[in-house]
Design a protein around this motif. Structure first.
Motif, PDB file in Angstrom:
ATOM      1  N   GLY A  47       0.773  -1.238   0.000  1.00 22.74           N
ATOM      2  CA  GLY A  47       0.000   0.000   0.000  1.00 22.74           C
ATOM      3  C   GLY A  47       0.802   1.285   0.000  1.00 22.74           C
ATOM      4  O   GLY A  47       0.233   2.369   0.123  1.00 22.74           O
ATOM      5  N   PHE A  48       2.143   1.184  -0.145  1.00 24.05           N
ATOM      6  CA  PHE A  48       2.962   2.399  -0.169  1.00 24.05           C
ATOM      7  C   PHE A  48       2.870   3.086  -1.530  1.00 24.05           C
ATOM      8  O   PHE A  48       2.628   2.444  -2.560  1.00 24.05           O
ATOM      9  N   SER A  49       3.074   4.397  -1.523  1.00 22.52           N
ATOM     10  CA  SER A  49       3.083   5.136  -2.778  1.00 22.52           C
ATOM     11  C   SER A  49       4.318   4.756  -3.589  1.00 22.52           C
ATOM     12  O   SER A  49       5.291   4.216  -3.055  1.00 22.52           O
ATOM     13  N   ARG A  50       4.283   5.023  -4.873  1.00 22.83           N
ATOM     14  CA  ARG A  50       5.417   4.691  -5.737  1.00 22.83           C
ATOM     15  C   ARG A  50       6.690   5.388  -5.269  1.00 22.83           C
ATOM     16  O   ARG A  50       7.757   4.780  -5.203  1.00 22.83           O
ATOM     17  N   THR A  51       6.601   6.678  -4.971  1.00 22.27           N
ATOM     18  CA  THR A  51       7.798   7.422  -4.577  1.00 22.27           C
ATOM     19  C   THR A  51       8.320   6.982  -3.211  1.00 22.27           C
ATOM     20  O   THR A  51       9.538   6.919  -2.999  1.00 22.27           O
ATOM     21  N   ALA A  52       7.425   6.655  -2.281  1.00 18.48           N
ATOM     22  CA  ALA A  52       7.848   6.184  -0.957  1.00 18.48           C
ATOM     23  C   ALA A  52       8.563   4.840  -1.079  1.00 18.48           C
ATOM     24  O   ALA A  52       9.627   4.631  -0.470  1.00 18.48           O
ATOM     25  N   ALA A  53       7.992   3.933  -1.868  1.00 22.79           N
ATOM     26  CA  ALA A  53       8.617   2.618  -2.062  1.00 22.79           C
ATOM     27  C   ALA A  53       9.979   2.753  -2.729  1.00 22.79           C
ATOM     28  O   ALA A  53      10.938   2.078  -2.340  1.00 22.79           O
ATOM     29  N   ALA A  54      10.088   3.626  -3.717  1.00 27.11           N
ATOM     30  CA  ALA A  54      11.358   3.812  -4.414  1.00 27.11           C
ATOM     31  C   ALA A  54      12.400   4.435  -3.492  1.00 27.11           C
ATOM     32  O   ALA A  54      13.568   4.026  -3.480  1.00 27.11           O
ATOM     33  N   ARG A  55      11.994   5.411  -2.695  1.00 25.11           N
ATOM     34  CA  ARG A  55      12.923   6.091  -1.795  1.00 25.11           C
ATOM     35  C   ARG A  55      13.514   5.117  -0.776  1.00 25.11           C
ATOM     36  O   ARG A  55      14.723   5.074  -0.558  1.00 25.11           O
ATOM     37  N   TYR A  56      12.654   4.320  -0.160  1.00 25.32           N
ATOM     38  CA  TYR A  56      13.147   3.332   0.812  1.00 25.32           C
ATOM     39  C   TYR A  56      13.999   2.277   0.120  1.00 25.32           C
ATOM     40  O   TYR A  56      15.000   1.812   0.671  1.00 25.32           O
TER      41      TYR A  56
END
Length: 274
Positions: free
Chosen positions: A181-190
């Motif tokens: 359920g994470f946003s695309r940018t949040a998942a990419a950043r982590y």
């Protein structure tokens, strides 16, 4: 293979490390098509990844310094343990454990069995389809402030799957993030931050090993490829973070399936040897 082959592979490493198409798969595949083509090897791949991870350090420098500082201060009681940056430091450590353990357990397979082109092509297709499904069904509402230890471990196991070329480190972790359920940018950043301990550890380990045995490329070629990967990687990170704020992963999904299918056909017809 020679100096310019190494530079070209360094360019490919920088171009494909952060977009979810598997840089290790591309180095494995493209190596076969170069003059006197051969597998550039797990050692060359791991060392050139030091260049792309150095690009992550440069791009996220302020974030990394802040996280390390607050984590260190929290460790000695000078900052609250629930400080967001201190907490992110612990989550990066926890998320790194699966790939460290599995990387040691499957070290021999990583350098041999996992580099089979049949396996690489299959992983490109399978995880491309999974990414497409995740991009459709994922709610994309969670931010990194909602990252828990349990979710960090899931991210970590997804990253560990990238020990198999074709899965993609960023692709695996981003797919897991989307399913959670994470946003695309949040998942990419982590994903980018999570890769730092694992890639630097693997890269320096392989660098030390390279002094004790023959390699496809010599030290100068490998160093030059790593520098090229660093330069190209910075631009790709900036592109991807901007892309994800406006677009989906579907172009990468289609590309992965087409590339994997093409490689399977070439293997089945004897044009490539697996």
């Amino acid at each position: 293979m020679g100096f310019f082959d190494a530079l070209f592979l360094g360019f490919i490493q920088g171009l494909t490390e952060f977009i979810p198409v598997s840089s290790s798969a591309h180095l494995r595949i493209i190596g076969e098509f170069l003059p006197n083509g051969a597998d550039p090897g797990a050692t060359f791949t791991a060392i050139t990844q030091l260049g792309t991870e150095a690009a992550v350090v440069v791009y996220f420098w302020r974030d990394i310094v802040r996280i390390v500082k607050q984590w260190s201060r929290a460790l000695v009681g000078k900052a609250p343990k629930n400080d967001p940056d201190a907490r992110m430091g612990w989550l990066i450590i926890v998320g790194s454990l699966p790939i460290i353990v599995l990387g040691l357990v499957f070290q021999d397979e990583i350098e041999t069995t996992f580099r089979s082109l049949w396996l690489v092509a299959s992983m490109l297709i399978i995880f491309g389809i999974l990414m497409g499904i995740a991009d459709v069904v994922g709610k994309k509402t969670r931010s990194l402030q909602q990252l828990t230890v349990g979710r960090g471990v899931v991210f970590g196991f997804a990253q560990a799957l990238a020990l198999i070329p074709g899965v993609s480190r960023s692709g695996g972790t981003i797919t897991a993030g989307l399913f959670m359920g994470f946003s695309r940018t949040a998942a990419a950043r982590y994903s980018f931050l999570l890769a730092l301990p694992a890639v630097f550890g693997s890269g320096f380990y392989q660098l030390a090993k390279s002094f004790s045995g023959p390699q496809v490329f010599g030290p100068l070629e490998t160093l030059s490829a790593t520098v090229v990967a660093f330069i190209v990687g910075i631009g790709v990170i900036a592109f991807l973070m901007n892309w994800l704020s406006k677009h989906s992963f579907w172009p990468f999904v289609v590309y992965r399936v087409l590339l994997g299918g093409t490689i399977l056909v070439l293997l089945a017809t004897g044009v490539l040897q697996g």
